[in-house]
Design a protein around this motif. Structure first.
Motif, PDB file in Angstrom:
ATOM      1  N   ILE A  91      -0.199  -7.041  -3.728  1.00 14.89           N
ATOM      2  CA  ILE A  91      -1.342  -7.739  -2.775  1.00 14.89           C
ATOM      3  C   ILE A  91      -2.653  -6.911  -2.962  1.00 14.89           C
ATOM      4  O   ILE A  91      -3.659  -7.778  -3.074  1.00 14.89           O
ATOM      5  CB  ILE A  91      -0.893  -7.973  -1.700  1.00 14.89           C
ATOM      6  CG1 ILE A  91       0.370  -8.910  -1.598  1.00 14.89           C
ATOM      7  CG2 ILE A  91      -1.855  -8.856  -0.842  1.00 14.89           C
ATOM      8  CD1 ILE A  91       1.069  -9.198  -0.004  1.00 14.89           C
ATOM      9  N   ARG A  92      -2.743  -5.703  -2.838  1.00 14.04           N
ATOM     10  CA  ARG A  92      -4.026  -4.907  -3.057  1.00 14.04           C
ATOM     11  C   ARG A  92      -4.498  -5.251  -4.550  1.00 14.04           C
ATOM     12  O   ARG A  92      -5.772  -5.399  -4.672  1.00 14.04           O
ATOM     13  CB  ARG A  92      -3.665  -3.590  -2.610  1.00 14.04           C
ATOM     14  CG  ARG A  92      -3.395  -3.375  -1.424  1.00 14.04           C
ATOM     15  CD  ARG A  92      -3.349  -1.662  -1.151  1.00 14.04           C
ATOM     16  NE  ARG A  92      -4.656  -0.887  -1.757  1.00 14.04           N
ATOM     17  CZ  ARG A  92      -4.723   0.148  -2.496  1.00 14.04           C
ATOM     18  NH1 ARG A  92      -3.781   0.761  -2.874  1.00 14.04           N
ATOM     19  NH2 ARG A  92      -5.945   0.728  -2.911  1.00 14.04           N
ATOM     20  N   GLN A  93      -3.513  -5.273  -5.362  1.00 15.77           N
ATOM     21  CA  GLN A  93      -4.166  -5.460  -6.689  1.00 15.77           C
ATOM     22  C   GLN A  93      -4.923  -6.759  -7.050  1.00 15.77           C
ATOM     23  O   GLN A  93      -5.923  -6.840  -7.418  1.00 15.77           O
ATOM     24  CB  GLN A  93      -2.955  -5.224  -7.804  1.00 15.77           C
ATOM     25  CG  GLN A  93      -2.536  -3.911  -8.028  1.00 15.77           C
ATOM     26  CD  GLN A  93      -1.339  -3.957  -8.839  1.00 15.77           C
ATOM     27  OE1 GLN A  93      -0.349  -4.790  -8.875  1.00 15.77           O
ATOM     28  NE2 GLN A  93      -1.473  -3.032  -9.831  1.00 15.77           N
ATOM     29  N   GLN A 240      -2.344   5.454  11.884  1.00 19.78           N
ATOM     30  CA  GLN A 240      -1.270   6.628  11.221  1.00 19.78           C
ATOM     31  C   GLN A 240      -0.232   6.743  11.932  1.00 19.78           C
ATOM     32  O   GLN A 240       0.927   7.019  11.611  1.00 19.78           O
ATOM     33  CB  GLN A 240      -2.023   7.828  10.850  1.00 19.78           C
ATOM     34  CG  GLN A 240      -3.338   7.899   9.898  1.00 19.78           C
ATOM     35  CD  GLN A 240      -4.194   9.378   9.956  1.00 19.78           C
ATOM     36  OE1 GLN A 240      -3.499  10.069  10.209  1.00 19.78           O
ATOM     37  NE2 GLN A 240      -5.011   9.411   9.347  1.00 19.78           N
ATOM     38  N   ASP A 241      -0.317   6.560  13.267  1.00 15.95           N
ATOM     39  CA  ASP A 241       0.915   6.523  14.095  1.00 15.95           C
ATOM     40  C   ASP A 241       1.761   5.122  14.066  1.00 15.95           C
ATOM     41  O   ASP A 241       2.953   5.060  14.586  1.00 15.95           O
ATOM     42  CB  ASP A 241       0.573   6.668  15.526  1.00 15.95           C
ATOM     43  CG  ASP A 241      -0.186   7.902  15.896  1.00 15.95           C
ATOM     44  OD1 ASP A 241       0.012   9.010  14.924  1.00 15.95           O
ATOM     45  OD2 ASP A 241      -0.988   8.195  16.588  1.00 15.95           O
ATOM     46  N   ILE A 242       1.361   4.192  13.277  1.00 16.42           N
ATOM     47  CA  ILE A 242       1.879   2.857  13.179  1.00 16.42           C
ATOM     48  C   ILE A 242       2.381   2.559  11.689  1.00 16.42           C
ATOM     49  O   ILE A 242       3.761   2.393  11.734  1.00 16.42           O
ATOM     50  CB  ILE A 242       0.945   1.887  13.773  1.00 16.42           C
ATOM     51  CG1 ILE A 242       0.788   2.061  15.102  1.00 16.42           C
ATOM     52  CG2 ILE A 242       1.814   0.538  13.409  1.00 16.42           C
ATOM     53  CD1 ILE A 242      -0.200   1.017  15.753  1.00 16.42           C
ATOM     54  N   ILE A 243       1.635   2.908  10.816  1.00 18.47           N
ATOM     55  CA  ILE A 243       1.952   2.715   9.362  1.00 18.47           C
ATOM     56  C   ILE A 243       2.745   4.059   8.806  1.00 18.47           C
ATOM     57  O   ILE A 243       2.161   5.111   9.148  1.00 18.47           O
ATOM     58  CB  ILE A 243       0.619   2.340   8.552  1.00 18.47           C
ATOM     59  CG1 ILE A 243       0.193   1.232   9.194  1.00 18.47           C
ATOM     60  CG2 ILE A 243       0.933   2.305   7.068  1.00 18.47           C
ATOM     61  CD1 ILE A 243      -1.598   0.933   8.296  1.00 18.47           C
ATOM     62  N   PRO A 244       3.700   3.612   8.534  1.00 18.98           N
ATOM     63  CA  PRO A 244       4.469   4.900   7.707  1.00 18.98           C
ATOM     64  C   PRO A 244       3.841   5.561   6.595  1.00 18.98           C
ATOM     65  O   PRO A 244       2.951   5.079   5.982  1.00 18.98           O
ATOM     66  CB  PRO A 244       5.949   4.065   7.188  1.00 18.98           C
ATOM     67  CG  PRO A 244       5.951   2.947   7.812  1.00 18.98           C
ATOM     68  CD  PRO A 244       4.475   2.443   7.961  1.00 18.98           C
ATOM     69  N   ASN A 245       4.207   6.963   6.513  1.00 20.99           N
ATOM     70  CA  ASN A 245       3.413   7.838   5.554  1.00 20.99           C
ATOM     71  C   ASN A 245       3.702   7.392   4.029  1.00 20.99           C
ATOM     72  O   ASN A 245       2.674   7.361   3.278  1.00 20.99           O
ATOM     73  CB  ASN A 245       4.174   9.138   5.724  1.00 20.99           C
ATOM     74  CG  ASN A 245       3.672   9.799   7.070  1.00 20.99           C
ATOM     75  OD1 ASN A 245       2.929   9.623   7.599  1.00 20.99           O
ATOM     76  ND2 ASN A 245       4.615  10.817   7.259  1.00 20.99           N
ATOM     77  N   ARG A 246       4.820   6.726   3.624  1.00 22.27           N
ATOM     78  CA  ARG A 246       4.927   6.154   2.198  1.00 22.27           C
ATOM     79  C   ARG A 246       3.873   5.138   2.045  1.00 22.27           C
ATOM     80  O   ARG A 246       3.400   4.803   0.850  1.00 22.27           O
ATOM     81  CB  ARG A 246       6.182   5.771   1.957  1.00 22.27           C
ATOM     82  CG  ARG A 246       6.804   4.535   2.723  1.00 22.27           C
ATOM     83  CD  ARG A 246       8.058   4.306   2.452  1.00 22.27           C
ATOM     84  NE  ARG A 246       8.708   2.911   2.995  1.00 22.27           N
ATOM     85  CZ  ARG A 246       9.037   2.658   4.349  1.00 22.27           C
ATOM     86  NH1 ARG A 246       8.646   3.901   5.238  1.00 22.27           N
ATOM     87  NH2 ARG A 246       9.357   1.583   4.550  1.00 22.27           N
ATOM     88  N   ILE A 247       3.700   3.976   3.230  1.00 22.38           N
ATOM     89  CA  ILE A 247       2.742   2.986   3.214  1.00 22.38           C
ATOM     90  C   ILE A 247       1.263   3.611   2.995  1.00 22.38           C
ATOM     91  O   ILE A 247       0.684   3.179   2.441  1.00 22.38           O
ATOM     92  CB  ILE A 247       2.964   2.229   4.251  1.00 22.38           C
ATOM     93  CG1 ILE A 247       4.500   1.840   4.319  1.00 22.38           C
ATOM     94  CG2 ILE A 247       1.850   0.821   3.785  1.00 22.38           C
ATOM     95  CD1 ILE A 247       4.590   1.028   2.908  1.00 22.38           C
ATOM     96  N   GLN A 253      -3.609   4.973  -2.650  1.00 26.04           N
ATOM     97  CA  GLN A 253      -3.578   5.342  -4.035  1.00 26.04           C
ATOM     98  C   GLN A 253      -4.511   4.310  -4.834  1.00 26.04           C
ATOM     99  O   GLN A 253      -4.637   3.351  -4.684  1.00 26.04           O
ATOM    100  CB  GLN A 253      -2.224   4.753  -4.438  1.00 26.04           C
ATOM    101  CG  GLN A 253      -1.571   4.904  -5.777  1.00 26.04           C
ATOM    102  CD  GLN A 253      -0.168   4.517  -6.187  1.00 26.04           C
ATOM    103  OE1 GLN A 253       0.713   4.746  -5.477  1.00 26.04           O
ATOM    104  NE2 GLN A 253       0.011   4.204  -7.519  1.00 26.04           N
ATOM    105  N   PRO A 254      -4.965   4.874  -5.877  1.00 25.29           N
ATOM    106  CA  PRO A 254      -5.836   4.198  -6.723  1.00 25.29           C
ATOM    107  C   PRO A 254      -5.287   2.903  -7.633  1.00 25.29           C
ATOM    108  O   PRO A 254      -4.036   3.057  -7.798  1.00 25.29           O
ATOM    109  CB  PRO A 254      -6.627   5.048  -7.704  1.00 25.29           C
ATOM    110  CG  PRO A 254      -6.373   6.615  -7.301  1.00 25.29           C
ATOM    111  CD  PRO A 254      -5.109   6.408  -6.265  1.00 25.29           C
ATOM    112  N   LEU A 255      -5.975   1.993  -7.614  1.00 25.11           N
ATOM    113  CA  LEU A 255      -5.230   0.730  -8.074  1.00 25.11           C
ATOM    114  C   LEU A 255      -5.440   0.714  -9.575  1.00 25.11           C
ATOM    115  O   LEU A 255      -6.122   1.121 -10.244  1.00 25.11           O
ATOM    116  CB  LEU A 255      -6.239  -0.592  -7.759  1.00 25.11           C
ATOM    117  CG  LEU A 255      -5.889  -1.074  -6.200  1.00 25.11           C
ATOM    118  CD1 LEU A 255      -6.995  -2.256  -5.991  1.00 25.11           C
ATOM    119  CD2 LEU A 255      -4.467  -1.197  -5.777  1.00 25.11           C
TER     120      LEU A 255
END
Length: 414
Positions: A91-93, A240-247, A253-255
């Motif tokens: 979706i970001r892309q 950062q306390d809500i969104i998981p680290n992998r997300i 991450q650059p698109l």
């Protein structure tokens, strides 16, 4: 134009009724697309600290996060929208490709830019998205609704799948809803549930605030899903306390270009983006505000050189619109001091469009809140945007007309 006249005089209720059907089912695709793989109970098993949430605005209207139920609904939407990292990345892309087309169209119709997140909820920005009841396209219009809004829908040719034309149609409808309801927040809800249902709820409950209205389950969550996308895309470091680290890793991450996709409209040709942007920016519109008088032409600061030594820099991430009272969001680009307080790179600055002086051709921005991403607290402060070349308060409008995310301003203590 004739279409708007017919909307306001004759076809308003027809459109509203049709759109109520459209959007009540149109979100089916994106709901399942975004959340089906995730376990809701597992995703919400933690208890976040609701007092650390940053201020949130929709179209310049403050979201009442001091109300626990409002804060919890926003957190729930954030968790659901970040349940699948691969989906969110795709979706970001699309957003990176489509937002440069959508934004100037919204601006030309004077619809707040926050509505660019609405088609993410409706269709995940897929032009070929189809709901079970037949709503089609980025903005998920039913055939009869699309025709009422001026789109051509016939065998072999469906303008609901045309990004530019369907966005123009959505702007016409959103403007109509705003004129009837007097609030962009209510307009967003009515896009989902229809203006007839919204007016009925308002009359029955004697309440005009979306956050305090008792609505059906989908409409009650609808705006929070839009807000969640806005915060994830523009302000994710504050969660950062809500969104998981992998997300978090996927969001930073650059698109890269999307390949091997079944939707051949996901990446638009660069020429189409350029043409649509040029057309939207160069179509004449009436001034954003009437002339405001009674303000000095320039309010000088003590020394222009001090701007470079003592001022802080902040980069624009969200602008609600060039209208008095709208809230713009900036991220600090370096550490420094602001109103006697140590601030850090990445902190969030919330600025208000305080005045637009067409006599001097300037806009005046005043910041009244700063959210510390390390301390997880919101502080009151008083800063003004200044012209870095002169040290004077106020930014010339020709510069603001070309504002994009990434625009950097200098700020000084009032």
């Amino acid at each position: 134009m004739n279409l708007l006249v017919s909307l306001s005089l004759a076809a308003g209720l027809v459109v509203a009724s049709a759109l109520s059907t459209v959007v009540s089912t149109a979100s089916f695709l994106s709901i399942n697309f975004l959340t089906k793989p995730a376990s809701t109970n597992a995703a919400l098993s933690f208890t976040p600290d609701l007092t650390t949430l940053p201020p949130v605005y929709f179209c310049g209207e403050s979201v009442p996060l001091h109300e626990e139920v409002v804060a919890r609904r926003l957190v729930s939407a954030l968790v659901r929208n970040t349940a699948q990292n691969q989906t969110l990345y795709r979706i970001r892309q699309r957003a990176a490709s489509f937002f440069p087309v959508i934004e100037p169209i919204l601006a030309r119709h004077r619809v707040p830019l926050d509505f660019k997140y609405l088609p993410l909820v409706e269709s995940a920005l897929r032009g070929f998205a189809v709901s079970p009841r037949g709503a089609v396209g980025y903005w998920q219009f039913m055939p009869e609704t699309a025709r009422e809004l001026g789109l051509s829908v016939r065998s072999g040719y469906d303008e609901r799948r045309n990004l530019v034309k369907s966005t123009e149609a959505a702007c016409r409808y959103l403007s109509y809803l705003h004129n009837r309801l007097g609030s962009w927040t209510l307009a967003a809800a009515a896009y989902n549930n229809g203006i007839g249902a919204m007016l009925s709820n308002i009359r029955r409950q004697q309440q005009r605030d979306y956050y305090y209205l008792r609505l059906n389950a989908e409409t009650g969550k609808y705006l929070y899903r839009i807000l969640a996308f806005k915060e994830i895309f523009s302000n994710y470091r504050c969660y950062q306390d809500i969104i998981p680290n992998r997300i978090m890793a996927y969001l930073s991450q650059p698109l890269t270009p999307e390949v091997n996709s079944a939707d051949d409209e996901i990446l638009l040709p660069e020429t189409l983006v350029d043409q649509a942007t040029h057309m939207a920016l160069n179509t004449p519109v009436e001034p954003a505000m009437t002339r405001l008088t009674g303000r000095a032409d320039d309010i000088p600061l003590p020394n222009a050189a001090d701007v470079f030594r003592g001022g802080i820099k902040a980069k624009l991430t969200e602008s609600a619109g060039l209208q008095r009272g709208q809230v713009w969001v900036f991220h600090l680009t370096r550490d420094g001091m602001a109103d006697g307080r140590q601030v850090e790179e990445g902190d969030v600055l919330y600025a208000i469009v305080e005045d637009i002086d067409q006599k001097t051709n300037k806009v005046y921005l005043r910041a009244d809140k700063l959210y510390s991403t390390t301390e997880k607290q919101t502080y009151n402060l008083a800063l003004a945007a200044v012209d870095a070349s002169t040290g004077r308060i106020g930014i010339r409008l020709p510069d603001v007309d070309q504002v994009r995310s990434g625009w950097i301003l200098t700020w000084k203590t009032l």
